[in-house]
Scaffold this motif. Structure first.
Motif, PDB file in Angstrom:
ATOM      1  N   LYS A  61      47.337  34.832  -4.679  1.00  0.00           N
ATOM      2  CA  LYS A  61      48.343  35.892  -4.754  1.00  0.00           C
ATOM      3  C   LYS A  61      49.419  35.507  -5.763  1.00  0.00           C
ATOM      4  CE  LYS A  61      49.388  34.706  -0.486  1.00  0.00           C
ATOM      5  NZ  LYS A  61      48.537  33.533  -0.416  1.00  0.00           N
ATOM      6  N   GLU A  62      50.162  36.485  -6.193  1.00  0.00           N
ATOM      7  CA  GLU A  62      51.266  36.200  -7.120  1.00  0.00           C
ATOM      8  C   GLU A  62      52.185  35.130  -6.545  1.00  0.00           C
ATOM      9  OE1 GLU A  62      53.273  39.899  -7.812  1.00  0.00           O
ATOM     10  OE2 GLU A  62      51.679  40.680  -9.109  1.00  0.00           O
ATOM     11  N   SER A  63      52.416  35.184  -5.247  1.00  0.00           N
ATOM     12  CA  SER A  63      53.364  34.241  -4.640  1.00  0.00           C
ATOM     13  C   SER A  63      52.881  32.798  -4.727  1.00  0.00           C
ATOM     14  CB  SER A  63      53.592  34.601  -3.173  1.00  0.00           C
ATOM     15  OG  SER A  63      52.368  34.484  -2.469  1.00  0.00           O
ATOM     16  N   ILE A 104      39.308  35.813 -17.783  1.00  0.00           N
ATOM     17  CA  ILE A 104      39.172  37.228 -18.137  1.00  0.00           C
ATOM     18  C   ILE A 104      39.961  38.055 -17.120  1.00  0.00           C
ATOM     19  CG2 ILE A 104      37.540  39.139 -18.467  1.00  0.00           C
ATOM     20  CD1 ILE A 104      35.377  37.027 -19.027  1.00  0.00           C
ATOM     21  N   TYR A 105      40.870  38.879 -17.605  1.00  0.00           N
ATOM     22  CA  TYR A 105      41.685  39.736 -16.740  1.00  0.00           C
ATOM     23  C   TYR A 105      41.211  41.179 -16.855  1.00  0.00           C
ATOM     24  CZ  TYR A 105      45.148  35.902 -16.952  1.00  0.00           C
ATOM     25  OH  TYR A 105      45.786  34.697 -16.889  1.00  0.00           O
ATOM     26  N   LEU A 106      41.062  41.836 -15.722  1.00  0.00           N
ATOM     27  CA  LEU A 106      40.669  43.248 -15.751  1.00  0.00           C
ATOM     28  C   LEU A 106      41.750  44.130 -15.154  1.00  0.00           C
ATOM     29  CD1 LEU A 106      37.547  41.768 -15.008  1.00  0.00           C
ATOM     30  CD2 LEU A 106      37.262  43.943 -16.167  1.00  0.00           C
ATOM     31  N   THR A 107      42.383  44.894 -16.004  1.00  0.00           N
ATOM     32  CA  THR A 107      43.361  45.863 -15.508  1.00  0.00           C
ATOM     33  C   THR A 107      43.266  47.125 -16.352  1.00  0.00           C
ATOM     34  OG1 THR A 107      45.232  45.483 -16.998  1.00  0.00           O
ATOM     35  CG2 THR A 107      44.998  43.943 -15.146  1.00  0.00           C
ATOM     36  N   ASP A 108      43.989  48.110 -15.913  1.00  0.00           N
ATOM     37  CA  ASP A 108      44.199  49.332 -16.661  1.00  0.00           C
ATOM     38  C   ASP A 108      44.675  48.961 -18.074  1.00  0.00           C
ATOM     39  OD1 ASP A 108      45.784  51.628 -17.587  1.00  0.00           O
ATOM     40  OD2 ASP A 108      45.395  52.382 -15.556  1.00  0.00           O
ATOM     41  N   GLY A 113      40.399  43.079  -9.319  1.00  0.00           N
ATOM     42  CA  GLY A 113      40.814  43.599  -8.010  1.00  0.00           C
ATOM     43  C   GLY A 113      42.299  43.934  -8.111  1.00  0.00           C
ATOM     44  N   GLY A 114      43.115  42.879  -7.996  1.00  0.00           N
ATOM     45  CA  GLY A 114      44.547  43.039  -8.254  1.00  0.00           C
ATOM     46  C   GLY A 114      45.263  44.014  -7.347  1.00  0.00           C
ATOM     47  N   ALA A 115      44.767  44.186  -6.132  1.00  0.00           N
ATOM     48  CA  ALA A 115      45.420  45.115  -5.205  1.00  0.00           C
ATOM     49  C   ALA A 115      46.830  44.637  -4.893  1.00  0.00           C
ATOM     50  CB  ALA A 115      44.619  45.200  -3.906  1.00  0.00           C
TER      51      ALA A 115
HETATM   52  N1  ARG Z   1      48.681  43.914  -9.063  1.00  0.00           N
HETATM   53  C1  ARG Z   1      48.586  44.367 -10.426  1.00  0.00           C
HETATM   54  C2  ARG Z   1      48.643  45.885 -10.462  1.00  0.00           C
HETATM   55  O1  ARG Z   1      48.396  46.556  -9.492  1.00  0.00           O
HETATM   56  C3  ARG Z   1      47.334  43.886 -11.118  1.00  0.00           C
HETATM   57  C4  ARG Z   1      47.183  42.394 -11.255  1.00  0.00           C
HETATM   58  C5  ARG Z   1      46.302  42.007 -12.395  1.00  0.00           C
HETATM   59  N2  ARG Z   1      46.249  40.575 -12.621  1.00  0.00           N
HETATM   60  C6  ARG Z   1      47.168  39.847 -13.216  1.00  0.00           C
HETATM   61  N3  ARG Z   1      47.007  38.547 -13.284  1.00  0.00           N
HETATM   62  N4  ARG Z   1      48.263  40.382 -13.713  1.00  0.00           N
HETATM   63  O2  ARG Z   1      48.934  46.434 -11.512  1.00  0.00           O
END
Ligand code: ARG
Length: 588
Positions: free
Chosen positions: A269-271, A345-349, A121-123
Motif C-alpha cells: 500500500k502507499e502507506s 511496469i505501472y498500469l494506470t489511466d 490494480g491500484g484500488a
Molecule cells: N490508486 C491510484 C489511483 O486510483 C493508482 C495507483 C497506481 N500506482 C502507482 N504506483 N501510482 O489512481
C-alpha cells in the motif's frame, strides 16, 4: 525450439550465398498475399541495385536453389522479383510434432530471466471498485502472466491507495457520526477495540458523503486535511481507525479481485512507503536535489528537449504532508531494497502520464533507482459507453464493478439458456465464466492506449471477434475430443500427420505462429496481439472443422492424426486465454 521463421530464413540466406549474392539479403517474411504463397522474400529487389542485375533474374537464381531444399514444396520467382514460397508438408508436420512434444509449445523461456514488478490494480481503500480500476486489473494481470510465461520472475503488486486525503475524509465523517469513539480520545492509553466501528457497506457510503461535504464546506475540508496530516504523523487513535478501514476494505477487495481472476503476489500500500519518507526527504535536501519553493519542497525535473512544460516534482506540500509523488518515490526505495527489480511496469489511466514522467525523472536524478533499472508506464485509454462518454450506470452514476459484472452475467445467462434447455445452476456457473471472458477479451483486444466502447451486445456475442466466440471454439474441440475418447480413442497415441487439405495446412501454419506471438506480446507489452492471434487461430480451426468429417473418418490413422491436431489447437488456445486471464467452461 527455434521459431519456424528462423529455420526458413536460414534456408534463404544459404540460397542467396550459394547463388553468389550477399546472404543478408535473404530475409523472409510471412506472405502478405496468402492466396499466392505462405512466405515471401523480397531480397532480390535490393540485390538488383547492388549487383546491377534484373531482380527477376536474381530471384530465379535463388528460387532454383531453394526448390531443392527440404523445407519447401514450391518456390517461384515472380515479377518484378519476388520469391514466393510454400512449405513442404513433411517439414511442417515435423515442426508441429516437435511442438506437440514440447510442454512449452515451442516457446523458449528467457535465457537471462529478469525480475519484473508489475504495479497494477491500484484500488483505493474504502472507495468501491469502479470500472476505472477494471482496466488496470485486467491489463496488468495479463501483462504479468505473459512476462511469467516468457520465463521471467514477475511480482505483481496491487499498490493500494491508503494514504491520501480520502483517509482523512473518512476519519472526519466517522468522527462526526460517532464522536464518542475511543479513537478520538487523545488521553486514551489502552488497547483499541478489535472490532471495526463500521461495515463495508457503511464505509462505502461514508466516503462519498464525506467527499461531497468537503466540496461544499471549506471548514469540513480543513478538518479532513488535518486528519490526514495527523494520520501521517502517526497519531495513535487515527492509526487504529485507519487499520480498521484497511482490514474491512481489503477483505472486500480480495473478494472482488478474486472474482476477476486477478491475483496479486503483494498487497502493498502507499502507506508502506511512509517509513522511508523522512530519510528520503533529508537525503534529497542534503544532496541539493530538493529545495523550498513558496513553502513546498520540490525537485526540478524539466529537460532541455521537452516540448511541453514538465512542472517540478513536488515532494512535500506546504503543510508538510506527503503527496502521491512522495509515496511513489519512497515506494521505489522499498522496491529496490526488498526486490531489486530490473524493471517496473505501472498500469494506470493515461491521464497519469505526467505524474509518472515526474516520478521517473526525479527517481533517476536523485538516484533512487539504478541506472539500468527500467521504469515503464503503460497508460491506458478510457472505457466508454455507447454514447462515447465514460461508462456510467443507466441513471448516470459511477458504475460499480460488481454491477457491471452482474449485467454481463445476466446477458450471458440469457444467451446460454435461449437455445437449449440446461440445468439452471450449471447455466449460471457457465454464464460467470463466459461473462468474464466477454469483459476481459472486449478490453484486451483493443490496444491498451486507446479508448474503447464497452458494448455489452457485441462483447457477449458468440460470433465475431469476442471472448465467447473463442470459448465456443475451445468447447467445440473439447466436445469432439470427449466423443473420440468415449468411442475408445486414446488421445496420447495420436501423432500429427501430413496436411490433407488446404484448410488443414492453414491451421497448421497458424499454430506455428504461437511462439512468435508470445515473444511479440511480451516485448511490446501488448496482450492485444494474443487476442488477434487466437481470433485468427479460431477462424482457421473452424474453417477446417466445417470442411472435415473428423469423427466419422474411416481411416483410423487419419482420424488419430486430426484428433492430435485438435488437441494441439486446444492446448494453444487454452494457454493463450490463460495468459489473457480467463478460462473455458466444459460446455456452453
Ligand atoms: N490508486 C491510484 C489511483 O486510483 C493508482 C495507483 C497506481 N500506482 C502507482 N504506483 N501510482 O489512481
Amino acid at each position: 525450439m527455434e521459431p519456424i521463421l528462423n529455420l526458413i530464413n536460414k534456408e534463404a540466406v544459404r540460397a542467396f550465398e550459394a547463388a553468389g549474392y550477399d546472404g543478408s539479403l535473404g530475409k523472409v517474411t510471412l506472405s502478405n498475399r496468402p492466396d499466392l504463397c505462405e512466405y515471401q522474400c523480397n531480397g532480390a529487389m535490393a540485390a538488383a541495385k547492388k549487383y546491377k542485375k534484373a531482380p527477376i533474374l536474381i530471384a530465379g537464381d535463388v528460387a532454383a536453389i531453394l526448390e531443392k531444399s527440404e523445407v519447401f514444396q514450391e518456390v517461384t520467382a515472380v515479377n518484378p522479383g519476388f520469391i514466393n514460397m510454400k512449405l513442404n508438408r513433411e517439414f511442417l508436420t515435423g515442426y508441429l510434432q516437435d511442438m506437440q512434444a514440447d510442454e512449452n509449445l515451442s516457446v523458449e523461456k528467457a535465457k537471462e530471466p529478469k525480475t519484473i514488478m508489475i504495479d497494477y490494480g491500484g484500488a483505493n481503500v474504502a472507495k468501491p471498485l469502479h470500472v476505472g480500476h477494471l482496466r488496470s486489473a485486467i491489463i496488468g494481470e495479463s501483462v504479468k502472466r505473459i512476462a511469467r510465461y516468457a520465463g521471467h520472475k514477475v511480482i505483481g503488486d496491487v499498490h493500494l491507495g491508503d494514504w491520501g486525503l480520502q483517509m482523512g475524509l473518512i476519519i472526519t465523517e466517522v468522527k462526526k457520526r460517532q464522536p464518542d469513539l475511543v479513537y478520538f480520545d487523545e488521553n486514551y492509553q489502552g488497547e483499541y477495540p478489535t472490532e471495526a466501528p463500521f461495515t463495508i457497506s457503511e464505509l462505502e457510503e461514508i466516503y462519498p458523503t464525506a467527499s461531497g461535504k468537503s466540496k461544499e464546506d471549506p471548514a469540513y475540508k480543513e478538518e479532513a486535511l488535518e486528519a490526514t496530516a495527523k494520520l501521517q504523523d502517526g497519531v495513535r487513535g487515527y492509526r487504529a481507525l485507519w487499520q480498521h478501514i484497511l482490514n474491512v476494505s481489503i477483505t472486500d477487495l480480495k473478494k472482488n479481485y478474486g472474482n476477476l481472476n486477478v491475483e496479486f503476489d503483494l498487497w502493498k500500500k502507499e502507506s508502506d512507503a511512509q517509513p522511508y519518507i523522512p530519510d528520503m526527504v533529508e537525503y534529497m535536501k542534503k544532496e541539493g536535489y530538493a529545495y523550498m519553493d513558496q513553502g513546498a519542497l520540490i525537485v526540478d525535473v524539466k529537460e532541455e528537449t521537452d516540448t511541453k512544460e514538465v512542472p517540478p516534482c513536488m515532494i512535500l506540500k506546504t503543510d508538510g504532508a506527503a503527496l502521491y509523488t512522495t509515496t511513489d518515490l519512497a515506494t521505489l526505495i522499498d522496491r529496490m531494497k526488498n526486490y531489486h527489480p530490473d524493471e517496473i511496469i505501472y498500469l494506470t489511466d493515461k491521464r497519469q502520464e505526467m505524474h509518472f514522467t515526474q516520478v521517473f525523472r526525479c527517481a533517476r536524478k536523485t538516484k533512487l533507482v539504478e541506472e539500468n533499472t527500467v521504469l515503464k508506464h503503460i497508460g491506458f485509454g478510457t472505457m466508454n459507453g455507447k454514447d462515447g462518454k465514460p461508462f456510467k450506470t443507466r441513471t448516470g452514476g459511477v458504475m460499480r464493478l460488481e454491477w457491471l459484472i452482474d449485467d454481463i452475467n445476466a446477458e450471458m445467462f440469457k444467451k446460454i439458456t435461449e437455445n437449449h434447455s440446461v440445468d439452471e445452476a450449471e447455466a449460471r456457473e457457465t454464464a460467470k465464466i463466459v461473462g468474464l471472458a466477454a469483459i476481459k477479451y472486449g478490453d484486451l483486444s483493443n490496444q491498451a492506449s486507446k479508448d474503447y466502447i464497452f458494448d455489452v451486445d457485441k462483447f457477449t456475442s458468440f460470433e465475431g471477434n469476442t471472448g465467447p466466440y473463442i470459448l465456443y471454439t475451445i468447447v467445440r474441440i473439447k466436445s469432439i475430443l470427449a466423443k473420440y475418447q468415449v468411442a475408445g480413442g486414446v488421445l496420447q497415441n495420436g501423432r500429427i500427420g501430413l496436411a490433407a487439405s488446404a484448410s488443414e495446412k492453414s491451421l497448421m501454419l497458424e499454430l506455428t505462429r504461437f511462439a512468435p506471438t508470445i515473444y511479440q506480446a511480451y516485448e511490446e507489452i501488448a496482450p492485444h496481439k494474443i487476442c488477434s492471434y487466437i481470433y485468427d487461430l479460431a477462424n482457421e480451426f473452424n474453417r477446417f472443422y466445417h470442411e472435415t468429417k473428423i469423427l466419422s473418418e474411416e481411416n483410423e490413422e487419419q482420424r488419430a492424426s486430426w484428433i492430435a491436431l485438435l488437441d494441439l489447437t486446444k492446448r494453444v488456445l487454452e494457454t493463450c486465454i490463460d495468459l489473457l486471464g480467463f478460462e473455458a467452461p466444459e460446455r456452453m
